[in-house]
Scaffold this motif. Structure first.
Motif, PDB file in Angstrom:
ATOM      1  N   THR A  86      42.953  37.510  50.383  1.00 14.82           N
ATOM      2  CA  THR A  86      41.967  36.536  50.852  1.00 14.82           C
ATOM      3  C   THR A  86      40.562  36.975  50.469  1.00 14.82           C
ATOM      4  O   THR A  86      39.757  36.160  49.983  1.00 14.82           O
ATOM      5  CB  THR A  86      42.075  36.358  52.379  1.00 14.82           C
ATOM      6  OG1 THR A  86      43.397  35.952  52.712  1.00 14.82           O
ATOM      7  CG2 THR A  86      41.090  35.325  52.882  1.00 14.82           C
ATOM      8  N   GLN A  88      39.758  38.905  48.007  1.00 13.35           N
ATOM      9  CA  GLN A  88      39.644  38.787  46.563  1.00 13.35           C
ATOM     10  C   GLN A  88      39.354  37.338  46.167  1.00 13.35           C
ATOM     11  O   GLN A  88      38.511  37.074  45.308  1.00 13.35           O
ATOM     12  CB  GLN A  88      40.923  39.278  45.888  1.00 13.35           C
ATOM     13  CG  GLN A  88      40.850  39.282  44.379  1.00 13.35           C
ATOM     14  CD  GLN A  88      42.137  39.794  43.750  1.00 13.35           C
ATOM     15  OE1 GLN A  88      43.144  39.957  44.420  1.00 13.35           O
ATOM     16  NE2 GLN A  88      42.096  40.042  42.453  1.00 13.35           N
ATOM     17  N   GLN A  89      40.023  36.399  46.812  1.00 15.86           N
ATOM     18  CA  GLN A  89      39.771  34.988  46.533  1.00 15.86           C
ATOM     19  C   GLN A  89      38.338  34.611  46.907  1.00 15.86           C
ATOM     20  O   GLN A  89      37.670  33.864  46.178  1.00 15.86           O
ATOM     21  CB  GLN A  89      40.771  34.111  47.281  1.00 15.86           C
ATOM     22  CG  GLN A  89      42.179  34.185  46.725  1.00 15.86           C
ATOM     23  CD  GLN A  89      43.186  33.414  47.570  1.00 15.86           C
ATOM     24  OE1 GLN A  89      42.887  32.982  48.673  1.00 15.86           O
ATOM     25  NE2 GLN A  89      44.397  33.268  47.049  1.00 15.86           N
ATOM     26  N   VAL A  90      37.859  35.128  48.040  1.00 10.68           N
ATOM     27  CA  VAL A  90      36.476  34.849  48.452  1.00 10.68           C
ATOM     28  C   VAL A  90      35.506  35.417  47.424  1.00 10.68           C
ATOM     29  O   VAL A  90      34.550  34.735  47.012  1.00 10.68           O
ATOM     30  CB  VAL A  90      36.200  35.441  49.863  1.00 10.68           C
ATOM     31  CG1 VAL A  90      34.721  35.446  50.176  1.00 10.68           C
ATOM     32  CG2 VAL A  90      36.969  34.669  50.923  1.00 10.68           C
ATOM     33  N   TYR A  91      35.754  36.663  46.980  1.00 10.84           N
ATOM     34  CA  TYR A  91      34.871  37.276  45.992  1.00 10.84           C
ATOM     35  C   TYR A  91      34.907  36.521  44.663  1.00 10.84           C
ATOM     36  O   TYR A  91      33.867  36.303  44.030  1.00 10.84           O
ATOM     37  CB  TYR A  91      35.234  38.738  45.766  1.00 10.84           C
ATOM     38  CG  TYR A  91      34.971  39.632  46.964  1.00 10.84           C
ATOM     39  CD1 TYR A  91      33.908  39.392  47.825  1.00 10.84           C
ATOM     40  CD2 TYR A  91      35.788  40.706  47.241  1.00 10.84           C
ATOM     41  CE1 TYR A  91      33.673  40.198  48.924  1.00 10.84           C
ATOM     42  CE2 TYR A  91      35.560  41.530  48.336  1.00 10.84           C
ATOM     43  CZ  TYR A  91      34.498  41.267  49.173  1.00 10.84           C
ATOM     44  OH  TYR A  91      34.267  42.070  50.252  1.00 10.84           O
ATOM     45  N   GLN A  92      36.100  36.093  44.249  1.00 11.30           N
ATOM     46  CA  GLN A  92      36.199  35.323  43.008  1.00 11.30           C
ATOM     47  C   GLN A  92      35.453  33.997  43.140  1.00 11.30           C
ATOM     48  O   GLN A  92      34.796  33.554  42.201  1.00 11.30           O
ATOM     49  CB  GLN A  92      37.664  35.086  42.649  1.00 11.30           C
ATOM     50  CG  GLN A  92      38.355  36.326  42.117  1.00 11.30           C
ATOM     51  CD  GLN A  92      39.836  36.105  41.854  1.00 11.30           C
ATOM     52  OE1 GLN A  92      40.431  35.146  42.334  1.00 11.30           O
ATOM     53  NE2 GLN A  92      40.434  37.006  41.091  1.00 11.30           N
ATOM     54  N   SER A  93      35.559  33.385  44.307  1.00 10.36           N
ATOM     55  CA  SER A  93      34.832  32.134  44.550  1.00 10.36           C
ATOM     56  C   SER A  93      33.332  32.365  44.507  1.00 10.36           C
ATOM     57  O   SER A  93      32.584  31.573  43.911  1.00 10.36           O
ATOM     58  CB  SER A  93      35.253  31.566  45.908  1.00 10.36           C
ATOM     59  OG  SER A  93      34.489  30.449  46.247  1.00 10.36           O
ATOM     60  N   GLN A  94      32.887  33.459  45.103  1.00  7.41           N
ATOM     61  CA  GLN A  94      31.455  33.776  45.075  1.00  7.41           C
ATOM     62  C   GLN A  94      30.988  34.076  43.655  1.00  7.41           C
ATOM     63  O   GLN A  94      29.894  33.661  43.266  1.00  7.41           O
ATOM     64  CB  GLN A  94      31.167  34.975  45.991  1.00  7.41           C
ATOM     65  CG  GLN A  94      31.274  34.650  47.459  1.00  7.41           C
ATOM     66  CD  GLN A  94      31.094  35.875  48.345  1.00  7.41           C
ATOM     67  OE1 GLN A  94      31.135  37.019  47.871  1.00  7.41           O
ATOM     68  NE2 GLN A  94      30.917  35.643  49.639  1.00  7.41           N
ATOM     69  N   LEU A  96      32.288  32.849  40.927  1.00 11.85           N
ATOM     70  CA  LEU A  96      32.234  31.559  40.240  1.00 11.85           C
ATOM     71  C   LEU A  96      30.971  30.791  40.626  1.00 11.85           C
ATOM     72  O   LEU A  96      30.288  30.234  39.756  1.00 11.85           O
ATOM     73  CB  LEU A  96      33.494  30.753  40.574  1.00 11.85           C
ATOM     74  CG  LEU A  96      33.613  29.389  39.881  1.00 11.85           C
ATOM     75  CD1 LEU A  96      33.672  29.557  38.365  1.00 11.85           C
ATOM     76  CD2 LEU A  96      34.839  28.654  40.388  1.00 11.85           C
ATOM     77  N   GLU A  97      30.662  30.780  41.913  1.00  9.18           N
ATOM     78  CA  GLU A  97      29.446  30.096  42.377  1.00  9.18           C
ATOM     79  C   GLU A  97      28.202  30.720  41.758  1.00  9.18           C
ATOM     80  O   GLU A  97      27.279  29.999  41.317  1.00  9.18           O
ATOM     81  CB  GLU A  97      29.347  30.154  43.904  1.00  9.18           C
ATOM     82  CG  GLU A  97      30.356  29.284  44.624  1.00  9.18           C
ATOM     83  CD  GLU A  97      30.322  29.484  46.153  1.00  9.18           C
ATOM     84  OE1 GLU A  97      29.458  30.245  46.654  1.00  9.18           O
ATOM     85  OE2 GLU A  97      31.174  28.890  46.821  1.00  9.18           O
ATOM     86  N   GLN A  98      28.162  32.059  41.724  1.00 11.67           N
ATOM     87  CA  GLN A  98      27.004  32.747  41.143  1.00 11.67           C
ATOM     88  C   GLN A  98      26.904  32.472  39.637  1.00 11.67           C
ATOM     89  O   GLN A  98      25.796  32.323  39.102  1.00 11.67           O
ATOM     90  CB  GLN A  98      27.104  34.261  41.410  1.00 11.67           C
ATOM     91  CG  GLN A  98      26.974  34.650  42.869  1.00 11.67           C
ATOM     92  CD  GLN A  98      25.610  34.352  43.427  1.00 11.67           C
ATOM     93  OE1 GLN A  98      24.595  34.473  42.738  1.00 11.67           O
ATOM     94  NE2 GLN A  98      25.580  33.912  44.678  1.00 11.67           N
TER      95      GLN A  98
END
Length: 130
Positions: A86, A88-94, A96-98
């Motif tokens: 979870t 890791q998914q949050v970090y990947q999402s962040q 992507l957003e960045q």
């Protein structure tokens, strides 16, 4: 002595008068001793059985406790793995957003550079025409 036997009376080895045949009396005593020995052996066996049961019961209880502890540890590891996934998914999402934000800012920067360049050209043209 024959007369005593006919009357059902017997003499033992110390010449006491008996109602029972001395050989039968001796066999009865031997049987009683064997029965007592058997009873003692049975009690020892019973004690061994009880001790074995206690040891087995305690061992089973220890095994069950270890099993529950292992299941708890396994569940904890699964929870940690899910939590890491979870995160890791949050970090990947962040990330992507960045990345999207970076591209947007780059694009805006290029646009502003073009506007600055155009404005600088207009200013230079205005200053030259004066």
């Amino acid at each position: 002595m024959e007369e005593l036997h006919k009357a059902g009376l017997y003499m033992d080895e110390i010449y006491r008068l008996r109602v029972q045949d001395p050989t039968i009396s001796n066999q009865t005593i031997e049987l009683r001793q064997e029965c007592l020995e058997y009873s003692r052996n049975l009690q020892v066996f019973k004690k061994f059985g009880e001790d074995f049961y206690k040891i087995s019961f305690n061992f089973a209880k220890d095994v069950e406790n270890e099993k529950l502890r292992a299941i708890g540890t396994q569940n904890q590891l699964k929870t940690m793995a899910k939590q890491r996934q979870t995160e890791q998914q949050v970090y990947q999402s962040q990330i992507l957003e960045q990345t999207v934000e970076l591209e947007r800012v780059k694009s805006e920067y290029q646009y502003l550079q073009r506007i600055e360049s155009e404005q600088q050209e207009i200013i230079n043209n205005f200053l030259m025409n004066q």
